[in-house]
Design a protein around this motif. Structure first.
Motif, mmCIF file in Angstrom:
data_model
loop_
_atom_site.group_PDB
_atom_site.id
_atom_site.type_symbol
_atom_site.label_atom_id
_atom_site.label_comp_id
_atom_site.label_asym_id
_atom_site.label_seq_id
_atom_site.Cartn_x
_atom_site.Cartn_y
_atom_site.Cartn_z
ATOM 1 N N GLY A 9 0.801 -1.208 0.000
ATOM 2 C CA GLY A 9 0.000 0.000 0.000
ATOM 3 C C GLY A 9 0.831 1.253 0.000
ATOM 4 O O GLY A 9 0.457 2.261 0.573
ATOM 5 N N TYR A 57 -4.768 1.320 5.590
ATOM 6 C CA TYR A 57 -4.645 1.395 4.131
ATOM 7 C C TYR A 57 -5.793 0.655 3.432
ATOM 8 O O TYR A 57 -6.110 -0.481 3.762
ATOM 9 N N GLY A 58 -6.426 1.349 2.509
ATOM 10 C CA GLY A 58 -7.513 0.753 1.741
ATOM 11 C C GLY A 58 -8.894 1.064 2.285
ATOM 12 O O GLY A 58 -9.897 0.793 1.616
ATOM 13 N N GLU A 309 -5.517 -3.571 -6.133
ATOM 14 C CA GLU A 309 -6.290 -2.450 -5.613
ATOM 15 C C GLU A 309 -5.885 -2.151 -4.174
ATOM 16 O O GLU A 309 -5.450 -3.038 -3.434
ATOM 17 N N PRO A 310 -6.021 -0.888 -3.749
ATOM 18 C CA PRO A 310 -5.688 -0.531 -2.370
ATOM 19 C C PRO A 310 -6.421 -1.404 -1.365
ATOM 20 O O PRO A 310 -7.609 -1.691 -1.514
ATOM 21 N N GLY A 311 -5.695 -1.834 -0.347
ATOM 22 C CA GLY A 311 -6.279 -2.660 0.699
ATOM 23 C C GLY A 311 -6.051 -4.140 0.530
ATOM 24 O O GLY A 311 -6.342 -4.927 1.445
ATOM 25 N N ASN A 316 -9.332 -5.682 6.554
ATOM 26 C CA ASN A 316 -10.587 -5.132 6.061
ATOM 27 C C ASN A 316 -11.300 -4.462 7.244
ATOM 28 O O ASN A 316 -10.764 -4.425 8.359
#
Length: 336
Positions: A9, A57-58, A309-311, A316
């Motif tokens: 990230g 992040y994400g 993709e971010p994350g 989560n």
């Protein structure tokens, strides 16, 4: 096809000039009054250090601090802890941070080393660090595979990442973790204790990205990141494109990192919050209840470059809530 990946990230590698460290951020107003800890009364200064696992992040609600490239979220666990206990938060976490970035590096232009946010007034410090020192996330990103038996995307038809990282029976990444990474973590913890002599320090480990054998399905974890829709620029969401060999190998890498972090914490007299063992059943491999996101790819320039993709491979929303609960429980136990 060229496959590029965003490592841990990191986001862009440059950023515009950043402001000085912001003043402590007041906790967010919630429906309930903050929980009170005798040792950390409301208004106590709380400094959050660390990398993308601390920065959220994400997640949504970006703070733009210390700079936007840090991808820090107001939904990260430090913000949740500050709100829960009514603490004045200095969140200087930044995706991609290493031990050097905490101690003396300028990760992005205009951003001071994270340790400069600490002082004698600091009463609580939390941090996660070491994953980028070990290049754990960069390694994982380079291990994306076409099937559960390989080959990996970027390995010149290598059947697995392990086949290139273990040479003559020696795990190059493991050697790095037990030497350079261990030293970086130990040096960081010693410096944090010196810079914040009146603070309680909680060092968080990383939740499981790669499960142990007991929590790996009989048919493996593999979920493809590519399908027929890929030709049109769409990709499956929450994939887990790792070979059976690399799931075992990267679990071992995470175990090495967790062992090193725990040992360094013990030597430094710092509270280590271990979450790796406790989250084996809820790794990114899990199809239900995962605390860490799988991989979702995104293409640029007509499939000439593919990024995660971010994350991806980061906590989560459920994972961040879990980390916040564990930190809160630790603070209550220390207060008791």
């Amino acid at each position: 096809m060229v496959v590029g990946v965003l490592v841990s990230g990191l986001g862009p590698t440059t950023a515009s000039a950043a402001p000085l460290w912001p003043v402590p951020q007041p906790y967010r107003v919630t429906a309930d009054p903050p929980e009170t800890l005798a040792g950390l009364p409301p208004g106590s200064e709380y400094v959050a250090l660390g990398d993308s696992y601390s920065a959220g992040y994400g997640l949504g609600d970006p703070t733009g601090l210390p700079v936007s490239a840090c991808a820090q979220s107001a939904e990260d666990y430090p913000h949740r802890i500050a709100a829960r206990f009514g603490l004045a938060l200095h969140d200087v976490t930044c995706a991609g941070a290493t031990s050097a970035d905490i101690l003396g590096g300028h990760q992005f232009k205009g951003v001071d080393p994270q340790i400069q946010a600490l002082s004698e007034d600091t009463r609580l410090v939390t941090l996660t660090i070491g994953g980028n020192d070990a290049d754990l996330f960069g390694t994982a990103a380079a291990c994306l595979a076409l099937s559960r038996s390989g080959p990996v995307f970027s390995g010149r038809d290598a059947p697995s990442c392990r086949s290139t990282l273990v040479q003559d029976g020696v795990d190059q990444l493991g050697v790095k973790i037990r030497s350079r990474v261990a030293l970086g973590i130990a040096t960081t913890l010693a410096a944090v204790k010196t810079a914040a002599p009146n603070a309680e320090i909680v060092f968080l480990g990383y939740p499981a990205i790669f499960p142990d054998a007991a929590h790996t399905p009989a048919k493996g974890c593999f979920r493809s990141a590519l399908d027929l829709g890929t030709l049109a620029g769409s990709f499956p969401s929450d994939a887990y494109p790792f070979t059976d060999t690399d799931v075992r190998y990267l679990h071992g890498v995470q175990q090495d990192l967790d062992d090193v972090a725990r040992s360094a914490s013990t030597a430094a007299g710092v509270r280590y919050l271990e979450v790796f063992t406790a989250t084996q059943a809820r790794s990114a491999c899990a199809r239900k209840g995962a605390l860490v996101s799988g991989v979702t790819l995104d293409s640029r320039d007509g499939l000439q470059r593919i990024d995660m993709e971010p994350g991806a491979l980061h906590p989560n929303p459920a994972g961040v809530a879990y980390l916040a609960r564990r930190v809160a429980a630790t603070l209550r136990s220390l207060d008791g």
